[in-house]
Design a protein around this motif. Structure first.
Motif, PDB file in Angstrom:
ATOM      1  N   ARG A 157       0.823  -1.211   0.000  1.00  0.00           N
ATOM      2  CA  ARG A 157       0.000   0.000   0.000  1.00  0.00           C
ATOM      3  C   ARG A 157       0.857   1.259   0.000  1.00  0.00           C
ATOM      4  N   ARG A 158       1.891   1.255   0.794  1.00  0.00           N
ATOM      5  CA  ARG A 158       2.753   2.421   0.927  1.00  0.00           C
ATOM      6  C   ARG A 158       3.552   2.692  -0.349  1.00  0.00           C
ATOM      7  N   HIS A 159       3.861   1.654  -1.101  1.00  0.00           N
ATOM      8  CA  HIS A 159       4.727   1.794  -2.269  1.00  0.00           C
ATOM      9  C   HIS A 159       4.011   1.537  -3.596  1.00  0.00           C
ATOM     10  N   GLU A 160       2.700   1.363  -3.552  1.00  0.00           N
ATOM     11  CA  GLU A 160       1.907   1.113  -4.759  1.00  0.00           C
ATOM     12  C   GLU A 160       2.539   0.033  -5.638  1.00  0.00           C
ATOM     13  N   LEU A 161       2.746  -1.132  -5.060  1.00  0.00           N
ATOM     14  CA  LEU A 161       3.326  -2.257  -5.774  1.00  0.00           C
ATOM     15  C   LEU A 161       2.293  -2.855  -6.721  1.00  0.00           C
ATOM     16  N   THR A 162       2.691  -3.054  -7.979  1.00  0.00           N
ATOM     17  CA  THR A 162       1.826  -3.664  -8.978  1.00  0.00           C
ATOM     18  C   THR A 162       2.629  -4.694  -9.750  1.00  0.00           C
ATOM     19  N   LEU A 163       2.066  -5.871  -9.914  1.00  0.00           N
ATOM     20  CA  LEU A 163       2.665  -6.915 -10.739  1.00  0.00           C
ATOM     21  C   LEU A 163       1.606  -7.384 -11.721  1.00  0.00           C
ATOM     22  N   ALA A 164       2.015  -7.647 -12.964  1.00  0.00           N
ATOM     23  CA  ALA A 164       1.074  -8.110 -13.975  1.00  0.00           C
ATOM     24  C   ALA A 164       1.811  -9.017 -14.958  1.00  0.00           C
ATOM     25  N   PRO A 165       1.097 -10.021 -15.515  1.00  0.00           N
ATOM     26  CA  PRO A 165       1.730 -10.847 -16.543  1.00  0.00           C
ATOM     27  C   PRO A 165       1.999  -9.997 -17.785  1.00  0.00           C
ATOM     28  N   ALA A 166       3.055 -10.330 -18.494  1.00  0.00           N
ATOM     29  CA  ALA A 166       3.422  -9.552 -19.681  1.00  0.00           C
ATOM     30  C   ALA A 166       4.130 -10.441 -20.692  1.00  0.00           C
ATOM     31  N   VAL A 172       8.841 -13.699 -25.117  1.00  0.00           N
ATOM     32  CA  VAL A 172       8.932 -14.562 -23.938  1.00  0.00           C
ATOM     33  C   VAL A 172       7.984 -14.036 -22.862  1.00  0.00           C
ATOM     34  N   PRO A 173       7.229 -14.935 -22.222  1.00  0.00           N
ATOM     35  CA  PRO A 173       6.371 -14.466 -21.138  1.00  0.00           C
ATOM     36  C   PRO A 173       7.193 -13.977 -19.948  1.00  0.00           C
ATOM     37  N   GLY A 174       6.661 -12.986 -19.257  1.00  0.00           N
ATOM     38  CA  GLY A 174       7.363 -12.455 -18.095  1.00  0.00           C
ATOM     39  C   GLY A 174       6.391 -11.764 -17.162  1.00  0.00           C
ATOM     40  N   ILE A 175       6.935 -10.979 -16.258  1.00  0.00           N
ATOM     41  CA  ILE A 175       6.119 -10.258 -15.290  1.00  0.00           C
ATOM     42  C   ILE A 175       6.518  -8.786 -15.332  1.00  0.00           C
ATOM     43  N   TYR A 176       5.517  -7.925 -15.444  1.00  0.00           N
ATOM     44  CA  TYR A 176       5.728  -6.485 -15.371  1.00  0.00           C
ATOM     45  C   TYR A 176       5.624  -6.080 -13.915  1.00  0.00           C
ATOM     46  N   ALA A 177       6.595  -5.345 -13.412  1.00  0.00           N
ATOM     47  CA  ALA A 177       6.582  -4.880 -12.027  1.00  0.00           C
ATOM     48  C   ALA A 177       6.714  -3.365 -12.004  1.00  0.00           C
ATOM     49  N   SER A 178       5.918  -2.754 -11.149  1.00  0.00           N
ATOM     50  CA  SER A 178       5.981  -1.312 -10.966  1.00  0.00           C
ATOM     51  C   SER A 178       5.900  -1.011  -9.480  1.00  0.00           C
ATOM     52  N   ILE A 179       6.774  -0.146  -9.022  1.00  0.00           N
ATOM     53  CA  ILE A 179       6.793   0.204  -7.613  1.00  0.00           C
ATOM     54  C   ILE A 179       7.203   1.661  -7.478  1.00  0.00           C
ATOM     55  N   ARG A 180       6.581   2.363  -6.541  1.00  0.00           N
ATOM     56  CA  ARG A 180       6.965   3.744  -6.267  1.00  0.00           C
ATOM     57  C   ARG A 180       7.646   3.761  -4.907  1.00  0.00           C
ATOM     58  N   LEU A 181       8.889   4.220  -4.888  1.00  0.00           N
ATOM     59  CA  LEU A 181       9.649   4.239  -3.632  1.00  0.00           C
ATOM     60  C   LEU A 181       9.563   5.555  -2.922  1.00  0.00           C
TER      61      LEU A 181
END
Length: 181
Positions: A157-166, A172-181
């Protein structure tokens, strides 16, 4: 709501498939899957460079194992299949639930819901394999989750962590990651 229904569907479906398997294969699968959640929590926290989370999952795991082994060696309850006298509480279940509770508390329900589904399977599998009864599993689940909750503080919640398939540019399949520090 959709996530809960999907988890329920796959849990019931998975359990029905497992009934066709032997007790030995269920026992083996729970040996492996019991470690999935704590390993995911540990490696995930390292990948995110969330070293506070790494410390929390390790402290929770050590507390859980120490309490679990003290209880097992003090109580010395016989296993339902007669293979030993360290049934209470279920170590497999406590380890799995400690990891699931860490993932849920630290990173949210996106990670916690599937982790708890794995833990539910582990608990069910230990009963099905006749290694534990329901009380052993419930005590293990409570001990594991409680150990995680002692140390774990929310992160997502504090860092707005988001993960999604990509799908990566190379296909190649992978994972998209986004985080606000």
């Amino acid at each position: 709501m959709k996530t809960g229904l999907l988890i329920l569907f796959f849990s019931v479906w998975g359990f029905s498939l497992c009934k066709a398997q032997s007790r030995k294969s269920i026992d083996t699968s729970t040996d492996i899957l019991a470690l999935l959640n704590p390993i995911a929590g540990f490696t995930g926290s390292l990948a995110l460079k969330d070293y506070e989370g790494t410390k929390q999952v390790v402290l929770g795991g050590l507390t859980n194992l120490a309490a679990n082994y003290i209880l097992e060696f003090s109580i010395r309850k016989k296993r339902p299949d007669g293979s030993g006298n360290h049934a209470f509480p279920s170590t497999h279940t406590s380890v799995s639930f400690q990891g699931a509770a860490f993932l849920q508390r630290r990173y949210g329900w996106k990670f916690g819901a599937p982790a708890y589904a794995v833990s539910a399977y582990v608990g069910w599998g230990r009963i099905y394999a006749k290694k534990h009864d329901i009380w052993d599993v419930l005590a293990g689940a409570a001990l594991g989750a409680g150990s995680a909750y002692i140390y774990t503080r929310p992160f997502a919640r504090r860092h707005e962590l988001t993960l999604a398939p990509a799908i990566m540019s190379s296909g190649v399949p992978g994972i998209y990651a986004s985080i606000r520090l």
